[in-house]
Design a protein around this motif. Structure first.
Motif, PDB file in Angstrom:
ATOM      1  N   UNK A 161      73.509 -13.163  13.994  1.00 14.16           N
ATOM      2  CA  UNK A 161      74.450 -14.124  13.454  1.00 14.16           C
ATOM      3  C   UNK A 161      75.814 -13.413  13.550  1.00 14.16           C
ATOM      4  N   UNK A 162      76.184 -12.193  13.152  1.00 12.95           N
ATOM      5  CA  UNK A 162      77.287 -11.335  13.233  1.00 12.95           C
ATOM      6  C   UNK A 162      77.585 -11.087  14.766  1.00 12.95           C
ATOM      7  N   UNK A 163      76.681 -10.781  15.717  1.00 12.44           N
ATOM      8  CA  UNK A 163      76.845 -10.693  17.110  1.00 12.44           C
ATOM      9  C   UNK A 163      77.469 -11.990  17.614  1.00 12.44           C
ATOM     10  N   UNK A 164      76.628 -13.087  17.316  1.00 13.37           N
ATOM     11  CA  UNK A 164      77.206 -14.148  17.929  1.00 13.37           C
ATOM     12  C   UNK A 164      78.636 -14.837  17.286  1.00 13.37           C
ATOM     13  N   UNK A 165      78.915 -14.141  16.205  1.00 15.08           N
ATOM     14  CA  UNK A 165      80.328 -14.647  15.634  1.00 15.08           C
ATOM     15  C   UNK A 165      81.280 -13.741  16.193  1.00 15.08           C
ATOM     16  N   UNK A 166      81.008 -12.448  16.563  1.00 16.66           N
ATOM     17  CA  UNK A 166      81.954 -11.593  17.348  1.00 16.66           C
ATOM     18  C   UNK A 166      82.392 -12.417  18.693  1.00 16.66           C
ATOM     19  N   UNK A 167      81.308 -12.773  19.312  1.00 17.85           N
ATOM     20  CA  UNK A 167      81.446 -13.290  20.715  1.00 17.85           C
ATOM     21  C   UNK A 167      82.210 -14.528  20.335  1.00 17.85           C
ATOM     22  N   UNK A 168      82.074 -15.324  19.499  1.00 21.24           N
ATOM     23  CA  UNK A 168      82.897 -16.573  19.088  1.00 21.24           C
ATOM     24  C   UNK A 168      84.154 -16.388  18.822  1.00 21.24           C
ATOM     25  N   UNK A 169      84.424 -15.241  18.171  1.00 16.37           N
ATOM     26  CA  UNK A 169      85.886 -14.730  17.947  1.00 16.37           C
ATOM     27  C   UNK A 169      86.612 -14.299  19.095  1.00 16.37           C
ATOM     28  N   UNK A 170      86.071 -13.504  20.016  1.00 12.75           N
ATOM     29  CA  UNK A 170      86.694 -13.312  21.424  1.00 12.75           C
ATOM     30  C   UNK A 170      86.875 -14.525  22.258  1.00 12.75           C
ATOM     31  N   UNK A 222      81.394 -18.839  10.153  1.00 13.06           N
ATOM     32  CA  UNK A 222      80.396 -18.060   9.748  1.00 13.06           C
ATOM     33  C   UNK A 222      79.947 -18.322   8.353  1.00 13.06           C
ATOM     34  N   UNK A 223      78.739 -18.602   8.074  1.00 12.84           N
ATOM     35  CA  UNK A 223      78.327 -19.009   6.729  1.00 12.84           C
ATOM     36  C   UNK A 223      77.343 -18.137   6.286  1.00 12.84           C
ATOM     37  N   UNK A 224      77.590 -17.251   5.271  1.00 12.16           N
ATOM     38  CA  UNK A 224      76.652 -16.363   4.686  1.00 12.16           C
ATOM     39  C   UNK A 224      75.682 -16.933   3.912  1.00 12.16           C
ATOM     40  N   UNK A 225      74.582 -17.090   3.853  1.00 11.78           N
ATOM     41  CA  UNK A 225      73.620 -17.655   2.752  1.00 11.78           C
ATOM     42  C   UNK A 225      73.921 -18.986   2.382  1.00 11.78           C
ATOM     43  N   UNK A 226      73.525 -20.044   3.453  1.00  7.76           N
ATOM     44  CA  UNK A 226      74.067 -21.377   3.295  1.00  7.76           C
ATOM     45  C   UNK A 226      73.511 -22.066   2.213  1.00  7.76           C
ATOM     46  N   UNK A 249      74.324 -23.790  13.881  1.00  9.78           N
ATOM     47  CA  UNK A 249      73.197 -23.109  14.163  1.00  9.78           C
ATOM     48  C   UNK A 249      72.793 -22.435  12.939  1.00  9.78           C
ATOM     49  N   UNK A 250      71.601 -22.570  12.362  1.00  6.98           N
ATOM     50  CA  UNK A 250      71.120 -21.727  11.375  1.00  6.98           C
ATOM     51  C   UNK A 250      69.730 -20.907  11.702  1.00  6.98           C
ATOM     52  N   UNK A 251      70.206 -19.742  11.208  1.00  6.11           N
ATOM     53  CA  UNK A 251      69.197 -18.737  11.209  1.00  6.11           C
ATOM     54  C   UNK A 251      68.481 -18.417  10.053  1.00  6.11           C
ATOM     55  N   UNK A 252      67.176 -18.720   9.878  1.00  5.92           N
ATOM     56  CA  UNK A 252      66.411 -18.657   8.505  1.00  5.92           C
ATOM     57  C   UNK A 252      65.338 -17.953   8.687  1.00  5.92           C
ATOM     58  N   UNK A 253      64.797 -17.473   7.713  1.00  7.17           N
ATOM     59  CA  UNK A 253      63.396 -16.660   7.587  1.00  7.17           C
ATOM     60  C   UNK A 253      63.469 -15.557   6.570  1.00  7.17           C
ATOM     61  N   UNK A 254      62.541 -14.630   6.946  1.00  5.90           N
ATOM     62  CA  UNK A 254      62.052 -13.499   5.905  1.00  5.90           C
ATOM     63  C   UNK A 254      63.485 -12.371   5.762  1.00  5.90           C
ATOM     64  N   UNK A 255      63.337 -11.772   4.720  1.00  9.71           N
ATOM     65  CA  UNK A 255      64.577 -10.674   4.737  1.00  9.71           C
ATOM     66  C   UNK A 255      64.239  -9.588   5.658  1.00  9.71           C
TER      67      UNK A 255
END
Length: 445
Positions: free
Chosen positions: A42-51, A129-133, A28-34
């Motif tokens: 993405x961090x919330x999704x990562x929290x769920x994935x870790x759990x 979780x990849x920050x700034x791919x 999954x890639x989240x892209x777009x404006x600042x």
């Protein structure tokens, strides 16, 4: 405690939808404006994935460097204003290559060059979780995709737009939905973030111009072209040296060392008006019939210049005997040794070219970086500093390397000493694609 109960910041329908739908894709890639809310999603999704991750599976957070992972991901995770009780479940010692999140050991991987690919070779990864791919080398991204081999393994990635020829866009994002490509892409705009006011959005739009406006505000994948500092205006950005305001402090001296090219030093001060000023410069270039100076002579030249007055309030007869922080091109090892032998310790420059250019461009656009007429050689370089069209056609953001020694000196100092001025000069986001900067989460909360 459930994750929704722990969240302290409201989320938009688009954020929630992306968090739910990302569980049905391997990438999954989240892209777009600042500041559009994609990173917090993405961090919330990562929290769920870790759990939800099975025991004894490998979990990664990947970023350009360990420092960017700490700043962009871990520090926001630890903010109770965002994640409430969950923030206490993040344990990390600065500089360590692991963190503990929700009781799980998370490996932190810096991937800033091609050699980083070896760090995960042979691994079996369940969640990443990849920050700034777009800042991750292609060979590392490819290796990571091959390591997500366990059933249910997923990659969550964020990015601001880049060159339309970038591998991430051409080989993954543009192919989302094709047979065999289990990729989802979510595009976000500033208006999608319910925490941003109309006034704030208008202010951000005013700060960026040119390619950075198109990418970071409009969310477009466009090629860099034309002048780098396209908002530079001599009438606006250049002042008489005699009109310099009082300085909070002198940031230091940046030096671009040349062997066959000129050696250029620039002094930058932080004004009480919270504007950075290129106050003064020193430049040496050998004449056609002149023997080039040795490092011994260059060291003496730059040190003699440093001992002169650099502010109109300095006493010409008794200038300050300050020991200015000095940042030197990291490839000039012999010159740095000579400076040290002469009693002047220097710092290695952070030479991240694209980030330095973005930082300088944003400061110029926001009128937070100005120049005095005591920097004539630097002022000659700025209008002719342009993007390389050939490199752009190959999907790369590069500048034409010609007459840029003063600009390099400024870039070295600004980036290397960034922590010293950033907390005073509030530009919101300074683009190293820092969609998850601490400032952003402060404002989002």
């Amino acid at each position: 405690m459930t994750l929704p109960d722990a969240l302290m910041v409201p989320m938009s329908r688009k954020q929630i939808a992306s968090i739910v739908e990302c569980e049905r894709a391997s990438t999954t890639i989240w892209t777009g404006a600042i500041r559009s809310g994609k990173t917090i999603a993405s961090i919330v999704a990562f929290f769920i994935g870790v759990a939800q991750a099975p025991p004894d599976t490998m979990i990664l957070i990947v970023g350009r460097t360990l420092q960017t992972i700490e700043r962009n991901i871990l520090e926001p995770m630890q903010k109770q204003s965002l994640f409430g009780p969950l923030a206490r479940e993040i344990h990390h010692t600065r500089g360590s290559s692991t963190a503990v999140i929700l009781g799980r050991t998370i490996h932190l991987i810096g991937a800033n060059d091609e050699a980083a690919e070896a760090k995960i070779r042979g691994s079996t990864v369940y969640l990443a979780l990849v920050d700034e791919a777009t800042l991750i080398p292609e060979n590392f991204w490819t290796q990571l995709q091959g390591r997500l081999s366990e059933p249910g393994a997923r990659c969550l990635a964020t990015t601001n737009p880049d060159n339309p020829e970038h591998f991430l866009k051409k080989k993954f994002m543009d192919r989302a939905g094709e047979p065999g490509m289990d990729v989802k892409v979510f595009q976000f705009f500033m208006d999608d973030n319910p925490q941003l006011s109309a006034e704030y959005i208008a202010r951000k739009k005013a700060e960026f111009t040119g390619v950075f406006y198109k990418r970071f505000i409009r969310g477009d994948w466009v090629a860099a072209e034309g002048a780098v500092f396209d908002t530079y205006d001599r009438d606006t950005h250049v002042i008489r040296w005699e009109d310099l305001p009082e300085m909070r402090w002198i940031l230091g001296v940046g030096i671009d060392h040349g062997t066959t090219n000129p050696t250029h030093a620039v002094m930058i001060g932080h004004g009480v008006d919270d504007v950075l000023y290129c106050m003064d410069e020193w430049r040496y270039k050998a004449g056609k019939e002149e023997a080039r100076w040795s490092n011994v002579e260059l060291s003496k030249g730059v040190r003699d210049w440093m001992a002169l007055p650099h502010h109109p309030d300095d006493d010409p007869e008794n200038p300050p005997r300050a020991r200015y922080r000095t940042v030197v091109d990291s490839s000039a090892a012999d010159f740095r040794v000579q400076l040290k032998q002469d009693g002047l310790t220097s710092l290695k420059a952070n030479k991240d070219v694209l980030y330095g250019i973005r930082t300088m461009s944003t400061l110029v656009s926001a009128k937070r970086l100005k120049f005095t007429d005591r920097c004539p050689e630097l002022l000659k370089e700025i209008p002719g500093y342009v993007w390389d069209e050939k490199a752009s056609a190959e999907g790369k953001d590069e500048v034409v390397k010609l007459n840029d020694h003063g600009i390099d000196a400024v870039r070295y100092l600004l980036v290397t000493e960034e922590r010293k001025w950033r907390r005073w000069i509030k530009l919101g986001l300074l683009p190293d694609n820092r969609d998850a900067s601490v400032d952003e989460f402060d404002e989002a909360a």
